[in-house]
Design an enzyme around this catalytic site. Structure first.
Site, PDB file in Angstrom:
ATOM      1  N   HIS A   1      -2.023  -3.792  -4.023  1.00  5.83           N
ATOM      2  CA  HIS A   1      -2.437  -3.283  -2.713  1.00  5.83           C
ATOM      3  C   HIS A   1      -3.541  -2.244  -2.856  1.00  5.83           C
ATOM      4  CE1 HIS A   1       1.567  -4.224  -0.457  1.00  5.83           C
ATOM      5  NE2 HIS A   1       0.667  -5.184  -0.292  1.00  5.83           N
TER       6      HIS A   1
ATOM      7  N   SER B   1       0.889   2.485  -1.193  1.00  5.57           N
ATOM      8  CA  SER B   1       1.606   3.669  -0.689  1.00  5.57           C
ATOM      9  C   SER B   1       1.892   4.625  -1.836  1.00  5.57           C
ATOM     10  CB  SER B   1       2.948   3.280  -0.060  1.00  5.57           C
ATOM     11  OG  SER B   1       2.751   2.455   1.043  1.00  5.57           O
TER      12      SER B   1
ATOM     13  N   ASP C   1      11.846  -5.859  -6.136  1.00  8.97           N
ATOM     14  CA  ASP C   1      11.326  -4.846  -5.229  1.00  8.97           C
ATOM     15  C   ASP C   1      12.432  -4.409  -4.272  1.00  8.97           C
ATOM     16  OD1 ASP C   1       8.355  -3.986  -4.112  1.00  8.97           O
ATOM     17  OD2 ASP C   1       9.857  -4.090  -2.518  1.00  8.97           O
TER      18      ASP C   1
ATOM     19  N   TYR D   1       0.865   5.892  -5.674  1.00  9.04           N
ATOM     20  CA  TYR D   1      -0.291   5.904  -6.567  1.00  9.04           C
ATOM     21  C   TYR D   1       0.111   5.939  -8.041  1.00  9.04           C
ATOM     22  CZ  TYR D   1      -3.139   6.083  -2.468  1.00  9.04           C
ATOM     23  OH  TYR D   1      -3.740   5.749  -1.276  1.00  9.04           O
TER      24      TYR D   1
ATOM     25  N   HIS E   1       1.030  -0.649  -9.867  1.00  9.33           N
ATOM     26  CA  HIS E   1       2.103  -1.645  -9.854  1.00  9.33           C
ATOM     27  C   HIS E   1       1.552  -2.939  -9.266  1.00  9.33           C
ATOM     28  CE1 HIS E   1       2.269   0.698  -6.110  1.00  9.33           C
ATOM     29  NE2 HIS E   1       2.490  -0.470  -5.530  1.00  9.33           N
TER      30      HIS E   1
HETATM   31  P1  M7G Z   1       2.775  -0.187  -2.386  1.00  3.82           P
HETATM   32  O1  M7G Z   1       1.694  -1.181  -2.525  1.00  3.82           O
HETATM   33  O2  M7G Z   1       2.548   1.149  -3.034  1.00  3.82           O
HETATM   34  O3  M7G Z   1       3.093   0.107  -0.895  1.00  3.82           O
HETATM   35  O4  M7G Z   1       4.064  -0.860  -3.003  1.00  3.82           O
HETATM   36  P2  M7G Z   1       3.980  -0.586   0.226  1.00  3.82           P
HETATM   37  O5  M7G Z   1       5.353   0.033   0.091  1.00  3.82           O
HETATM   38  O6  M7G Z   1       3.330  -0.119   1.499  1.00  3.82           O
HETATM   39  O7  M7G Z   1       3.940  -2.047   0.004  1.00  3.82           O
HETATM   40  C1  M7G Z   1       5.171  -0.158  -3.446  1.00  3.82           C
HETATM   41  C2  M7G Z   1       6.283  -1.135  -3.605  1.00  3.82           C
HETATM   42  O8  M7G Z   1       7.385  -0.471  -4.194  1.00  3.82           O
HETATM   43  C3  M7G Z   1       6.787  -1.697  -2.275  1.00  3.82           C
HETATM   44  O9  M7G Z   1       6.781  -3.108  -2.303  1.00  3.82           O
HETATM   45  C4  M7G Z   1       8.154  -1.079  -2.104  1.00  3.82           C
HETATM   46  O10 M7G Z   1       9.048  -1.923  -1.416  1.00  3.82           O
HETATM   47  C5  M7G Z   1       8.590  -0.861  -3.547  1.00  3.82           C
HETATM   48  N1  M7G Z   1       9.542   0.237  -3.708  1.00  3.82           N
HETATM   49  C6  M7G Z   1       9.516   1.436  -3.092  1.00  3.82           C
HETATM   50  N2  M7G Z   1      10.553   2.190  -3.518  1.00  3.82           N
HETATM   51  C7  M7G Z   1      10.826   3.546  -3.072  1.00  3.82           C
HETATM   52  C8  M7G Z   1      11.268   1.460  -4.428  1.00  3.82           C
HETATM   53  C9  M7G Z   1      12.427   1.717  -5.200  1.00  3.82           C
HETATM   54  O11 M7G Z   1      13.061   2.785  -5.165  1.00  3.82           O
HETATM   55  N3  M7G Z   1      12.828   0.706  -6.026  1.00  3.82           N
HETATM   56  C10 M7G Z   1      12.159  -0.498  -6.097  1.00  3.82           C
HETATM   57  N4  M7G Z   1      12.647  -1.423  -6.911  1.00  3.82           N
HETATM   58  N5  M7G Z   1      11.065  -0.747  -5.373  1.00  3.82           N
HETATM   59  C11 M7G Z   1      10.612   0.224  -4.544  1.00  3.82           C
END
Ligand code: M7G
EC number: 3.6.1.59
Length: 338
Positions: free
Chosen positions: A262, A266, A199, A268, A271
């Site tokens: 989750h 954040s 992540d 959609y 994952h």
């Molecule tokens: P989420 O549950 O949609 O939302 O998780 P959150 O970000 O509020 O937890 C999305 C997950 O994708 C998160 O844990 C982010 O840290 C991870 N993430 C976001 N981006 C933009 C990237 C990325 O570019 N690369 C990777 N490897 N992970 C990402």
């Protein structure tokens, strides 16, 4: 660097035409800053959005003198790596520096400066950052919403379709355009396959803060709300193959992992988060995290469980959704009847 791609995502065709305005990139090549950046001397801080003294993460909003648009810089002091602390420790060498503040009897207070390589700060740069990114990283008052299926269909879903974050980074991973060398495991099956990789929140090194993400190949599943009986195979596949890959590479067994989704996410596109049980990663609390094993079991009991259930989630005061929910009187209503 990956080209910006207009791809039909997991939402309706309608959504493609009305791509979220908040997430439109202000210039032709939004990745430009990342290919040239060498240090942060061009970053001018305008606002401290969040300074968490417990997690030691600071989120800064500002601008880069060499690029247009707002930028975010997120700095995180990283955890100690046990391997570096053990005997022959890299921490305790004569090239480090110990500055005394005071001592009193047997008690001494110092500032310690170990060698440079042990002092790195995990840094995330988001540029160009949209209004929605800035909102995400601000400290705000949270509120809990009991989302009934009806509230989801009539209020939340239309909001998600209009305002969701761009998913280009997800498609770049699935299409092997970004982070290819970071992929730990991949099952290419279009329906039940996924990509497992570190992540963004993890430096990929410190085992104590292990954090990986399994991103599904299927682009038609936004969140757990969309999960149905025919997704059980996909979810079990992620659970079994994800755990196996992590055990082989990092030596942690499935009983040492917190595996969850989750709600609301954040992003959609479905994952699954894999974190080390000892690590208190952000977003592991009851109001947001749904353990994958529970999700599987719920769908096995009732194939349309997630279309029928009331799902609580957190909304923050400055989210546009907060205003929509307030206007519809949803925040005051409880779904639990006497
Ligand atoms: P989420 O549950 O949609 O939302 O998780 P959150 O970000 O509020 O937890 C999305 C997950 O994708 C998160 O844990 C982010 O840290 C991870 N993430 C976001 N981006 C933009 C990237 C990325 O570019 N690369 C990777 N490897 N992970 C990402």
């Amino acid at each position: 660097m990956a080209d910006k791609k207009v791809e039909t995502n997991n939402l309706s065709d309608d959504h493609v035409a009305k791509k979220p305005k908040l997430d439109e990139s202000p210039d032709e090549n939004p990745h430009e800053i990342h290919s040239n950046i060498k240090d942060l001397s061009t970053f001018k801080v305008e606002k401290i959005l969040n300074n968490n003294t417990k997690s030691k993460i600071v989120c800064l909003q500002g601008t880069f003198s060499n690029a247009d648009g707002a930028g975010l810089v997120i700095l995180e002091k990283t955890a100690f790596e046990e391997d570096n602390l053990k005997c022959n420790s890299k921490y305790f060498t004569s090239s480090s520096y110990l500055k005394k503040i005071f001592h009193n009897d047997i008690y001494g207070n110092y500032e310690y400066f170990p060698v440079l390589e042990l002092n790195s700060i995990k840094t995330t740069v988001i540029h160009p950052a949209t209004e929605k990114h800035i909102e995400k990283y601000c400290v705000q008052n949270p509120y809990i919403v009991d989302e009934t299926p009806d509230v989801y269909q009539s209020i939340v879903l239309p909001y998600i379709i209009k305002e969701q974050f761009d998913l280009q980074w997800v498609y770049n991973i699935l299409e092997h355009k970004s982070e290819v060398d970071r992929i730990l495991f991949e099952d290419p099956d279009p329906k039940n396959g996924f990509v497992l990789l570190p992540d963004l929140k993890w430096n990929g090194i410190t085992l104590d803060t292990l954090y990986l993400l399994a991103i599904v190949n299927d682009r038609n599943i936004k969140s757990i709300r969309d999960l149905q009986g025919d997704h059980v195979r996909l979810l079990k596949n992620i659970y079994n193959k994800g755990c196996q890959a992590i055990e082989e590479k990092y030596g942690l067994t499935k009983s040492q992992l917190r595996i969850y989704l989750h709600y609301q996410p954040s992003f959609y596109h479905l994952h699954v988060h894999f974190t080390y049980l000892r690590h208190e990663a952000p977003g592991i609390h009851a109001e947001r995290a749904h353990l994958l094993s529970n999700v599987i079991s719920n769908i096995e009991l009732l194939a349309d469980y997630y279309q029928k259930v009331t799902l609580p989630f957190i909304v923050r005061e400055t989210d546009k959704l907060f205003k929509v929910l307030e206007d519809n009187n949803i925040l005051k209503k409880s779904s639990i009847k006497d």
